[in-house]
Structure formats: structure tokens, C-alpha cells
Design an enzyme around this catalytic site. Structure first.
Site, PDB file in Angstrom:
ATOM      1  N   SER A  88      -1.070 -14.242  13.457  1.00  0.00           N
ATOM      2  CA  SER A  88      -1.143 -12.870  12.939  1.00  0.00           C
ATOM      3  C   SER A  88       0.195 -12.283  12.526  1.00  0.00           C
ATOM      4  O   SER A  88       0.241 -11.177  11.979  1.00  0.00           O
ATOM      5  CB  SER A  88      -1.779 -11.959  13.992  1.00  0.00           C
ATOM      6  OG  SER A  88      -0.954 -11.867  15.124  1.00  0.00           O
ATOM      7  N   THR A 212      -1.154  -8.081  14.575  1.00  0.00           N
ATOM      8  CA  THR A 212       0.136  -7.523  14.167  1.00  0.00           C
ATOM      9  C   THR A 212       0.917  -7.361  15.439  1.00  0.00           C
ATOM     10  O   THR A 212       0.342  -7.369  16.518  1.00  0.00           O
ATOM     11  CB  THR A 212      -0.094  -6.117  13.549  1.00  0.00           C
ATOM     12  OG1 THR A 212      -0.780  -6.253  12.315  1.00  0.00           O
ATOM     13  CG2 THR A 212       1.189  -5.353  13.305  1.00  0.00           C
ATOM     14  N   THR A 230       3.736  -8.185  10.536  1.00  0.00           N
ATOM     15  CA  THR A 230       2.392  -8.788  10.482  1.00  0.00           C
ATOM     16  C   THR A 230       2.222  -9.712   9.279  1.00  0.00           C
ATOM     17  O   THR A 230       2.937  -9.582   8.279  1.00  0.00           O
ATOM     18  CB  THR A 230       1.332  -7.672  10.368  1.00  0.00           C
ATOM     19  OG1 THR A 230       0.025  -8.223  10.524  1.00  0.00           O
ATOM     20  CG2 THR A 230       1.383  -6.969   9.022  1.00  0.00           C
ATOM     21  N   ARG A 240      -2.632  -7.231  -1.440  1.00  0.00           N
ATOM     22  CA  ARG A 240      -3.032  -6.127  -0.555  1.00  0.00           C
ATOM     23  C   ARG A 240      -1.896  -5.788   0.414  1.00  0.00           C
ATOM     24  O   ARG A 240      -1.282  -6.652   1.019  1.00  0.00           O
ATOM     25  CB  ARG A 240      -4.277  -6.531   0.231  1.00  0.00           C
ATOM     26  CG  ARG A 240      -4.789  -5.485   1.228  1.00  0.00           C
ATOM     27  CD  ARG A 240      -4.338  -5.796   2.638  1.00  0.00           C
ATOM     28  NE  ARG A 240      -5.023  -4.955   3.636  1.00  0.00           N
ATOM     29  CZ  ARG A 240      -4.687  -4.932   4.905  1.00  0.00           C
ATOM     30  NH1 ARG A 240      -3.700  -5.685   5.359  1.00  0.00           N
ATOM     31  NH2 ARG A 240      -5.333  -4.161   5.758  1.00  0.00           N
ATOM     32  N   VAL A 241      -1.621  -4.514   0.529  1.00  0.00           N
ATOM     33  CA  VAL A 241      -0.620  -4.055   1.493  1.00  0.00           C
ATOM     34  C   VAL A 241      -1.346  -3.275   2.580  1.00  0.00           C
ATOM     35  O   VAL A 241      -2.146  -2.387   2.286  1.00  0.00           O
ATOM     36  CB  VAL A 241       0.423  -3.142   0.806  1.00  0.00           C
ATOM     37  CG1 VAL A 241       1.383  -2.550   1.827  1.00  0.00           C
ATOM     38  CG2 VAL A 241       1.192  -3.936  -0.254  1.00  0.00           C
ATOM     39  N   GLY A 242      -1.064  -3.621   3.814  1.00  0.00           N
ATOM     40  CA  GLY A 242      -1.686  -2.909   4.932  1.00  0.00           C
ATOM     41  C   GLY A 242      -0.840  -1.737   5.384  1.00  0.00           C
ATOM     42  O   GLY A 242       0.050  -1.253   4.673  1.00  0.00           O
ATOM     43  N   THR A 263      -1.842  -1.310  15.278  1.00  0.00           N
ATOM     44  CA  THR A 263      -2.395  -2.579  14.810  1.00  0.00           C
ATOM     45  C   THR A 263      -3.876  -2.335  14.539  1.00  0.00           C
ATOM     46  O   THR A 263      -4.441  -1.359  15.009  1.00  0.00           O
ATOM     47  CB  THR A 263      -2.242  -3.717  15.839  1.00  0.00           C
ATOM     48  OG1 THR A 263      -3.049  -3.406  16.979  1.00  0.00           O
ATOM     49  CG2 THR A 263      -0.818  -3.906  16.272  1.00  0.00           C
ATOM     50  N   GLY A 264      -4.479  -3.235  13.805  1.00  0.00           N
ATOM     51  CA  GLY A 264      -5.898  -3.076  13.508  1.00  0.00           C
ATOM     52  C   GLY A 264      -6.134  -2.803  12.041  1.00  0.00           C
ATOM     53  O   GLY A 264      -5.287  -3.114  11.203  1.00  0.00           O
ATOM     54  N   GLY A 266      -5.846  -1.723   8.839  1.00  0.00           N
ATOM     55  CA  GLY A 266      -4.761  -0.982   8.227  1.00  0.00           C
ATOM     56  C   GLY A 266      -5.206   0.131   7.304  1.00  0.00           C
ATOM     57  O   GLY A 266      -4.523   1.151   7.160  1.00  0.00           O
TER      58      GLY A 266
HETATM   59  N1  ASP Z   1      -2.814  -3.550  10.538  1.00  0.00           N
HETATM   60  C1  ASP Z   1      -2.707  -4.844   9.925  1.00  0.00           C
HETATM   61  C2  ASP Z   1      -3.156  -4.757   8.529  1.00  0.00           C
HETATM   62  O1  ASP Z   1      -4.108  -4.057   8.237  1.00  0.00           O
HETATM   63  C3  ASP Z   1      -3.461  -5.898  10.600  1.00  0.00           C
HETATM   64  C4  ASP Z   1      -3.547  -5.809  12.065  1.00  0.00           C
HETATM   65  O2  ASP Z   1      -2.875  -5.047  12.695  1.00  0.00           O
HETATM   66  O3  ASP Z   1      -4.320  -6.540  12.642  1.00  0.00           O
HETATM   67  O4  ASP Z   1      -2.619  -5.458   7.727  1.00  0.00           O
END
Ligand code: ASP
Length: 358
Positions: A88, A212, A230, A240-242, A263-264, A266
Site C-alpha cells: 500500500s 496508506t 501511499t 487518479r490522485v487521492g 487513510t482510506g 481518498g
Molecule cells: N487514501 C488513499 C487514497 O485514496 C488510500 C488509502 O489510504 O488507503 O489514495
């Protein structure tokens, strides 16, 4: 050692100025000791595995010897980024839909109110270090794609293939199983058989995969820094940008208040400016724990009228200037974990689940 946060009423806002209330004691009584200046040097990461622990030890080594939060955060983030087993973050991260690893990272230095970030950076193992250079050696905040790579190369970073065997196979498996009507995968007459024999048996069944790391630290001068790094959402669209490289979304630091990281999913973190929101909540007197939970609730509140059953996967971490720590996740069955290193040692802490079982 693992300690639990006290589960408390998620919606209880009237504590308002919960200042001084250690709902999530920094690392529990007797573990953190404030320095004579009243400052609690510490470093935390949202990673809770062995690499997370190694990262904390590396960062702590710098803080312990009086080094800066910025140096400690970079060092710790690098440890996680170069771990090939971590799918990740950094090297070994899962690629986008085309099989290309594109990394996002942001850095923020509270002391100088500076920020730097890179997005869609390819072929560089340690995007956090590039983000730090953007922060310290340009008048910009965010460089993307080819420009970010050009900048990294100008600073002497080596281009390397970031796609490990493990990540490549996970990607191929995802491609083969993406659609029953494309030409990836076994010949039609063998498809069921191959699935049973499972060429892919050693590779997890991954659809979209988040992951992340956030690293936040306070040094012995009381200065605060943070980094989020990440490989982003796995199999994302090219380009794609998170949230991770977006200041205020995946990361925010205010030297007078604290820091927060996300995290999670985005897309939700960007729309809600979640890290900025958490820091502003702390500025209003909420503890880091309350701030994390407030931010999760703020996101679900937005979906209430649109799709009340929608609970995106986010995990937030936060610290404040006094050394309090918070961690909360949106949903699930197991409490989120985070790693913490202070002068009293390493601790694995558990945060809270906002909507258990969702
Ligand atoms: N937040 C990150 C994204 O959306 C991914 C993640 O944190 O799992 O790119």
C-alpha cells in the site's frame, strides 16, 4: 504491548473544550513523560505491523537525540516506503489499472508553515522525501506526474521499477477476474477449471484495496511535522490522485495545535478536507480522539440524505501539542491500531470504530 482506547459516545459533543481530558491518554499513564519544557516528544504512525514498529524506532532515534520532527517523520516514512512486502505504500505498492505504480505523498512542517507534495509519481521508492524537497526547495506545494519525476531526478533520485513480483501478480489476478467478458484469463472452456485449481491461490483476492501510512511527530522543541505516503487506491484509473498528497485532506499540521492524517477512501477525505477539519476541531478544544470521531461523523452526515447506508472506509489519526493521541475508523469489526514511540518505549494502541459492524 497493546492498549485500548476507551470507547465513548461517538456523538457526544458537549465536552466541547475537552482540553486536558485524556480520553485517549497519550500512551497511557506512566508511559509518556513530559520533558522539563513541558513538551512530549513522540512519533506515531497509522501502520501497526512490524515495519511500522521499525519505522517508529528509526524516527525515535532522531527525536531522542534532539533532532527535528521533520527529519524523524521522513526517516520513519522511508522505512515503510521501501518495504517490498507492503502493498500500500512506496516500493511494492499495488499498481493502477495499467499495472503502473503511481505514488502520492505529502509533507508538512508546522514550524515553518510549509508544505510539499507529489502525486502520480512513478519509479521513485521514497515519494515522501521528494515531497519534503518540494516543500523546502521550491515555491510550490504540489508537483505531479512527469514534472514530479523530473524534479526527483534533478535531486539525484534513482529511477527504479516499483512493481514487485508480488504486486504484479495481484494486479494480473485482478485483471483476469475483472470481467467475465474480456479476453484476460483462461480460455473459455477452461475457465471454471482454472479457477478451481487456482493458479492464483497464493495471491489474495483483491478488489479495491486501500492502504496508506501517516506519520506524525513532535520534537523536543515542540515543533510538529507530518507526512502521508501511499500507492493509493489499487487499480485506480491512470492519473487518479487521492487525498494523500492534498494538504488539508490526507494531512494537516498546525504547529500551535497538532496534526492529523487520513487513510482510506481518498475521495471522501478530499471532499471533507478531513485532516484540516480535525486540526480545526482540536483548535476549538476537542481532543485528538474526539476530532477523529467528529470527522468521521461529518462525512457520514453528508451521505445521510444521499445514501444513508453508505459508510466509506476511512481511518484517521491525530495528535495535539500536549501529546494526546487519537485514532478512529469508520466501520468494521476490529478496532483500528496505530504505533506510537515515546521516551518510554513503543506501544501499539487501539482506536475506536465509529459504526461497528457496518
Ligand atoms: N487514501 C488513499 C487514497 O485514496 C488510500 C488509502 O489510504 O488507503 O489514495
Amino acid at each position: 504491548m497493546k492498549k485500548s482506547l476507551t470507547r465513548r459516545s461517538f456523538f457526544f459533543r458537549s465536552l466541547g473544550a475537552g482540553a486536558g481530558v485524556f480520553l485517549f491518554p497519550p500512551v497511557s499513564a506512566g508511559i509518556i513523560q513530559k520533558s522539563t519544557k513541558g513538551i512530549t516528544p513522540l512519533i506515531i504512525t497509522s501502520h501497526s505491523n512490524e515495519t511500522g514498529r521499525n519505522a517508529m524506532e528509526a524516527g525515535w532515534e532522531i527525536l531522542r537525540s534532539g533532532g527535528s520532527a521533520v527529519d524523524a517523520v521522513e526517516k520513519a516514512a522511508n522505512v515503510i516506503e521501501v518495504d517490498p512486502e507492503d502493498t500500500s505504500v512506496g516500493y511494492g505498492g499495488l499498481p493502477n489499472e495499467r499495472g503502473v505504480v503511481q505514488l502520492d505523498s505529502s509533507f508538512m512542517d508546522g514550524k515553518t508553515y510549509s508544505a510539499g507534495a507529489v502525486a502520480c509519481l512513478e519509479n521513485i521508492k521514497t515519494p515522501s522525501s521528494v515531497a519534503r524537497l518540494v516543500m523546502q526547495h521550491t515555491d510550490h506545494v504540489l508537483l505531479v506526474g512527469a514534472g514530479a519525476l523530473e524534479f526527483a531526478k534533478a535531486w539525484g533520485f534513482n529511477e527504479e521499477d516499483l512493481l514487485t513480483e508480488k504486486a504484479r501478480k495481484i494486479w494480473l489476478r485482478w485483471k483476469e477476474e475483472l470481467s467475465p467478458s474480456d479476453d484476460w484469463g483462461a480460455p473459455e472452456h477452461l475457465q471454471n477449471i482454472q479457477k478451481k485449481e487456482s493458479y492464483w491461490k497464493d495471491f489474495p483476492d483483491i478488489e479495491h484495496h486501500y492502504g496508506t501510512t501517516n506519520v506524525l511527530a513532535i520534537d523536543s522543541n515542540g515543533d510538529i511535522a507530518g507526512c502521508t505516503t501511499t500507492s493509493g487506491l489499487s487499480f485506480k484509473l491512470n492519473g487518479r490522485v487521492g487525498d494523500s498528497p492534498i494538504i488539508g485532506a490526507g494531512l494537516y499540521v498546525d504547529n500551535e495545535v497538532g496534526a492529523a492524517g487520513a487513510t482510506g477512501r481518498g475521495e471522501d477525505v478530499i471532499k471533507s478536507c478531513a485532516s484540516y477539519y480535525m486540526v480545526m476541531r482540536m483548535k476549538e478544544g476537542r481532543t485528538p480522539q474526539q476530532a477523529c470521531e467528529d470527522a468521521l461523523k461529518m462525512i457520514t452526515d453528508k451521505y445521510l440524505k444521499v445514501n444513508p447506508g453508505f459508510f466509506p472506509s476511512e481511518k484517521f489519526v491525530a495528535i495535539n501539542k500536549s501529546g494526546e493521541i487519537g485514532c478512529a475508523t469508520m466501520k468494521g469489526t476490529s478496532n483500528p491500531k496505530m504505533s506510537v514511540r515515546t521516551e518510554k518505549g513503543f506501544t501499539l494502541l487501539e482506536g475506536t470504530i465509529a459504526f461497528p459492524g457496518k
